[in-house]
Each structure stands twice: as C-alpha cells, then as structure tokens.
Design a protein around this motif. Structure first.
Motif, short mmCIF file in Angstrom:
data_model
loop_
_atom_site.label_atom_id
_atom_site.label_comp_id
_atom_site.label_asym_id
_atom_site.label_seq_id
_atom_site.Cartn_x
_atom_site.Cartn_y
_atom_site.Cartn_z
N GLY A 131 47.60 -3.04 9.77
CA GLY A 131 47.87 -4.14 10.87
C GLY A 131 47.22 -5.83 11.06
N ARG A 132 46.79 -6.16 9.20
CA ARG A 132 46.23 -6.95 9.13
C ARG A 132 46.70 -8.76 9.18
NH1 ARG A 132 42.55 -3.59 10.13
NH2 ARG A 132 41.80 -2.50 8.16
N GLY A 133 45.95 -9.53 9.71
CA GLY A 133 46.71 -10.38 10.14
C GLY A 133 46.63 -11.28 8.10
N LYS A 135 52.79 -15.49 19.89
CA LYS A 135 51.09 -14.74 20.44
C LYS A 135 51.17 -13.17 19.45
CE LYS A 135 47.05 -13.08 21.44
NZ LYS A 135 46.76 -12.04 20.90
N ASP A 136 50.34 -12.66 19.09
CA ASP A 136 50.77 -11.64 18.50
C ASP A 136 49.29 -10.59 19.04
OD1 ASP A 136 50.70 -9.18 16.71
OD2 ASP A 136 50.19 -10.07 15.72
N PHE A 137 50.37 -9.91 19.72
CA PHE A 137 49.08 -8.05 20.57
C PHE A 137 49.34 -6.98 19.88
CE2 PHE A 137 49.70 -10.62 23.86
CZ PHE A 137 48.35 -10.71 24.81
N THR A 184 60.32 3.14 6.97
CA THR A 184 58.91 2.58 7.68
C THR A 184 58.19 1.62 6.50
OG1 THR A 184 56.75 2.63 9.37
CG2 THR A 184 56.95 4.95 7.89
N VAL A 185 57.63 1.06 7.07
CA VAL A 185 56.31 0.57 5.82
C VAL A 185 54.93 1.25 6.35
CG1 VAL A 185 56.11 -1.39 4.47
CG2 VAL A 185 58.02 -1.04 5.44
N THR A 186 54.34 1.65 5.61
CA THR A 186 52.40 1.42 6.01
C THR A 186 52.04 0.12 6.08
OG1 THR A 186 52.66 3.45 5.17
CG2 THR A 186 50.87 3.01 5.60
N PRO A 216 55.62 -20.35 14.06
CA PRO A 216 54.14 -19.82 13.46
C PRO A 216 53.50 -18.70 14.13
CG PRO A 216 53.69 -21.99 13.24
CD PRO A 216 55.18 -21.21 14.47
N SER A 217 52.76 -17.41 13.71
CA SER A 217 52.16 -16.99 14.68
C SER A 217 50.94 -17.02 14.76
CB SER A 217 53.72 -15.09 14.54
OG SER A 217 52.01 -14.02 14.92
N VAL A 218 49.80 -16.23 16.07
CA VAL A 218 48.75 -16.41 16.08
C VAL A 218 48.15 -15.13 16.78
CG1 VAL A 218 46.59 -17.94 16.98
CG2 VAL A 218 48.45 -18.79 17.03
N GLY A 259 64.31 -8.69 20.32
CA GLY A 259 64.44 -7.14 19.84
C GLY A 259 63.63 -6.77 18.87
N THR A 260 62.67 -5.61 19.20
CA THR A 260 62.58 -5.53 17.57
C THR A 260 61.67 -3.93 17.10
OG1 THR A 260 60.68 -6.05 15.53
CG2 THR A 260 60.15 -6.00 17.35
N GLY A 261 61.85 -4.08 16.10
CA GLY A 261 61.61 -1.93 15.59
C GLY A 261 62.69 -0.80 15.40
N GLY A 262 62.84 -0.77 14.17
CA GLY A 262 63.18 0.58 13.61
C GLY A 262 65.26 -0.18 13.43
N ILE A 263 65.56 -1.50 13.44
CA ILE A 263 66.96 -1.72 13.52
C ILE A 263 67.23 -1.93 11.52
CG2 ILE A 263 68.24 -4.10 13.41
CD1 ILE A 263 66.65 -4.83 15.35
N GLN A 265 64.74 -8.90 15.55
CA GLN A 265 63.33 -9.72 14.72
C GLN A 265 63.42 -8.39 13.44
OE1 GLN A 265 59.53 -11.15 15.87
NE2 GLN A 265 60.86 -12.50 17.68
N LEU A 266 63.50 -8.17 12.52
CA LEU A 266 63.60 -7.19 11.76
C LEU A 266 62.70 -7.16 10.51
CD1 LEU A 266 66.61 -6.87 12.61
CD2 LEU A 266 67.22 -5.88 10.68
N HIS A 267 61.86 -6.40 10.45
CA HIS A 267 60.78 -6.04 8.64
C HIS A 267 60.84 -5.10 7.71
CE1 HIS A 267 57.77 -6.54 6.68
NE2 HIS A 267 56.90 -8.12 7.19
C1 LIG Z 1 53.82 -5.15 6.26
C2 LIG Z 1 54.25 -5.54 7.88
C3 LIG Z 1 53.35 -6.55 8.39
C4 LIG Z 1 53.52 -6.76 9.05
N1 LIG Z 1 52.42 -8.17 10.09
C5 LIG Z 1 52.68 -8.73 10.77
C6 LIG Z 1 51.76 -9.32 11.60
O1 LIG Z 1 51.02 -10.02 11.02
N2 LIG Z 1 52.29 -10.28 12.67
C7 LIG Z 1 52.87 -8.93 13.65
O2 LIG Z 1 52.99 -9.85 14.63
N3 LIG Z 1 53.66 -8.35 13.31
C8 LIG Z 1 53.93 -7.70 11.75
N4 LIG Z 1 55.03 -6.76 11.30
C9 LIG Z 1 55.45 -6.50 12.73
C10 LIG Z 1 56.79 -6.57 12.15
O3 LIG Z 1 57.17 -7.80 12.70
C11 LIG Z 1 57.76 -6.09 13.49
O4 LIG Z 1 57.71 -6.43 14.89
C12 LIG Z 1 57.78 -4.66 12.85
O5 LIG Z 1 57.80 -4.26 11.61
C13 LIG Z 1 58.70 -3.27 13.32
O6 LIG Z 1 60.14 -3.97 13.12
P1 LIG Z 1 60.75 -2.82 11.31
O7 LIG Z 1 60.54 -1.64 12.02
O8 LIG Z 1 62.40 -4.06 11.24
O9 LIG Z 1 60.30 -3.35 10.83
C14 LIG Z 1 54.57 -6.17 10.33
C15 LIG Z 1 55.21 -5.40 10.08
C16 LIG Z 1 55.10 -5.09 8.73
C17 LIG Z 1 55.76 -3.84 8.26
#
Ligand SMILES: Cc1cc2nc3c(=O)[nH]c(=O)nc-3n(C[C@H](O)[C@H](O)[C@H](O)COP(=O)(O)O)c2cc1C
Length: 378
Positions: free
Chosen positions: A112-114, A180-182, A107-109, A142-144, A288-292, A310-312
C-alpha cells in the motif's frame, strides 16, 4: 453474432487489437460501449486503477496506443511548500510485488505504498497526463493521498494547498481531474479504528481540496474493517465528491498487506447491491474496482450503477494467462475482457439482451443503460 465473436476473438489473438476497437464493436454487434469517468465520456468502460502500472510516460504511451479508456497515476503523498509530508510513512519504496492466486482468483501482494520519487517528477508525469488527455489519446488522472487528522485535530491545509495547486498548474487547462486515495493500509492503521474519524475525512476532504483549486474529484473509498452498514455510511458521507471509486482493496492484518480477488469482488458487489437501485439518493457517479478479471464481472459492477471500471491485477498477470499471443499486455487484457466468446463484455451484453435485462434503443445495446437502469427502482 456468436460466430462473428468467435472469429474476432481468434483473429485479434494473433494480431494486436486495434486501438479503435469500440467502433468495430458498434458496427459488427450493434453494441455501444460508451462509458463515463469523472463526468468525461470515454469510448468504453475499462481503465487502469492507480498503482505500479502508471509510474512513467512509457507506460502511459503503451496504454494510449492500446486504446485503454483511462489510466490513474500512482498515488503521490501530499506535501507542503517546504516538502513536509505528514503521511510520509507511505512514501517509501514498495518491496517486490508477487502475483499469486488467492481464493480461486488472482491477487497482487501490495503493502500500500505511494509514489517514492520526488514531487517534481510526479508533476512532470502529471504534465504528460494533461497533454495526453487534451490530445484525446488517453484520459489520465493523478491520485493523491493527503493528510488525514485525528478527530479534534485540524487538517494540514498547507499540504492540501501546495499539492493541489501544483498539480492543477502542471495539469493545465481546462480542469484538473483528481483521485483522492484512502489507502487500504489505513485499515491496518490505528487511525482507522474510529468510525467518526473516517466519516469526518470523507465529508471534509472534498471540501479541503476544492478550496484550493477547481477540480473534478473522485474519492476512492476504502474497504473499512467494519460491516456493510458502515460501508454504506461511508458512501453517503463522501457524496461531496464528483465520483466514487468503489471500493479499494481489503486488508489482511496478519500479513500486513492489501489484497483483492474473489473475496473483494464479493464484498464490493454486496454493498453496491444495497446502494442501488435508488436506495441512496444523491450518490455521485460510481467507478467500480476490485477483483475484475472478465467482461462479465464488469457487467456485474455496471448493473449495480458503475459507469466505468478500474482494474489493476488483471493488467499484471503472467503473459501466458492471456489468450492473445500478440500485442502489449494492455492490448491482450482488453482483447480478453471485450472479445472472450464466453465471459467477455460483448458476450455478456448479448446474454443480458437474451434475458430481457437490456434492450436495444435505436437498434443498439448501450453499456450505460445498465447503470441507468440500476438507479431506477427494479
Ligand atoms: C501493486 C498495486 C499497487 C497499487 N497502488 C495503488 C495506489 O497507489 N493508489 C490507489 O489508490 N490504489 C492502488 N492500488 C489499488 C488498485 O488501483 C485497485 O483499485 C485494486 O488493486 C483493485 O483492483 P484489482 O482487483 O483489479 O487489482 C494498487 C494495487 C496494486 C495491486
């Protein structure tokens, strides 16, 4: 095919994965990876979620070169024509991120900032995104984060108007694609303690945005602090969007950070299990997003109705966590997600074929058949 997969995995380890790898997958394995995001056909399902990995043109160009299917830009905080931002608390600089293990995964700490630079700089990036999209190099979205009022208070339409119109103009033709980001930090905010309030946001926000410009809209549904039943209610409430991203990260109130990893994927798949098959008529396209962290996990989302992912975090691991020793981080991640002989997308689809879950049509296995099957009664 197993032998071919082992050979491909080895050979692409040492030299960067070709951008056009989906064509190779189709020819060599009879596997059609075609997927969909926001109504757009993409060559495979793997995109990059909004965040720190899509902050500038250089990152987008590397991703385009790697053959990523799509990238969502970092979330910008909406503003009105005078520059006022009711969600300004989120428009501040993120402290240094830490990639760490949590519950057996990564996981990445993240607080939740924009976006923390000017709106003009964001518009410039959106312009680049529109060009990359039109040129067929990379689908960029883009994401808002817009104003979210308390119950009984009106929406600040001036922020919806200025931000949406400016983005639509910067983006250009034919139609702005928008998320749209919640944000998950909302789950730690006093505003998010009220179910009726959250449901109102999910119902009304798509209407507010559409009133300002023609857009194709994806809503990133947050993981609320409530139970799975409420999570389903949120999905139903958000059905005015064209696509739903399911589901944003979990929130750790003790540490004040959003987190992912195995706990997130478990919760997400559990809720998606209840949404499909066909249990919720009229739900929009799902991403889908999360934990992939493997191709097999992508298939878990696909079998529950997701047409893209969508992975991060997986794009942010230390370099020595990837098997490949050449190529950009994005190429190395894609190599592993697609070609890993045990846990990759190809291996996983072949395994589903062997189990009779997925059948060839016209001699090919189709990734999108998984989501289509999920929407039919099992
Ligand atoms: C460092 C970081 C910054 C993120 N910034 C945003 C963001 O600005 N807007 C958003 O909608 N999600 C943001 N996310 C969420 C990711 O887009 C993703 O949905 C979430 O981390 C779950 O996927 P993962 O488990 O593959 O990381 C961020 C996640 C991380 C780790």
């Amino acid at each position: 095919m197993r032998a071919q997969l082992a050979t491909d995995f080895e050979r692409f380890k040492q030299r960067a994965l070709p951008r056009d790898f989906p064509s190779h997958v189709r020819e060599a394995y009879g596997i059609d990876l075609t997927a969909r995001y926001l109504g757009t056909t993409i060559p495979h399902p793997i995109g990059k979620g909004s965040g720190q990995l899509s902050l500038n043109q250089g990152q987008l160009e590397v991703d385009a070169e790697a053959g990523l299917a799509f990238a969502v830009l970092k979330t910008v905080i909406a503003q009105d024509a005078g520059g006022a931002q009711s969600m300004a608390a989120w428009a501040i600089h993120e402290a240094k991120m830490k990639v760490e293990r949590r519950g057996g995964g990564w996981t990445v700490t993240w607080k939740g900032r924009g976006w923390d630079r000017s709106f003009e700089e964001y518009l410039a990036l959106a312009r680049v995104g529109g060009d990359l999209t039109r040129d067929g190099h990379l689908l960029v979205v883009p994401s808002v984060k817009y104003h979210l009022p308390r119950l009984g208070e009106p929406f600040k339409d001036s922020e919806y108007a200025f931000t949406t119109r400016a983005l639509a103009t910067a983006w250009g033709e034919p139609l702005l694609l928008l998320e749209k980001d919640f944000s998950p930090t909302l789950a730690g905010d006093a505003l998010a303690g009220e179910q009726a309030q959250i449901l109102r946001w999910l119902r009304e926000v798509p209407v507010r945005i559409r009133a300002q410009a023609a857009v194709r809209l994806a809503v990133k549904v947050m993981n609320a602090r409530f139970d799975d039943d409420f999570q389903m209610e949120m999905v139903r409430a958000a059905s005015g969007a064209d696509a739903l991203i399911v589901f944003n990260r979990l929130f750790d109130p003790a540490r004040g950070v959003a987190y992912g990893g195995p706990e997130l994927i478990e919760r997400n798949l559990r809720v998606l299990d209840r949404l499909t098959p066909g249990a919720t008529p009229g739900i929009p396209e799902l991403s889908g997003t999360g934990g992939i962290s493997s191709g097999r996990m992508i298939l878990e989302y696909a079998r529950r109705g997701c047409e893209s992912v969508q992975l991060h975090t997986f794009f942010q691991l230390p370099l020595d966590e990837y098997a490949a020793t050449d190529g950009s981080r994005t190429q190395r991640a894609l190599h592993q997600l697609v070609f890993d002989p045990v846990d990759g997308l190809i291996a996983g689809m072949l395994a589903l074929e062997a189990q009779g879950v997925l059948e060839r049509r016209g001699g090919e296995l189709h990734f999108l058949d998984l989501a289509a099957n999920a929407h039919h009664a099992r």
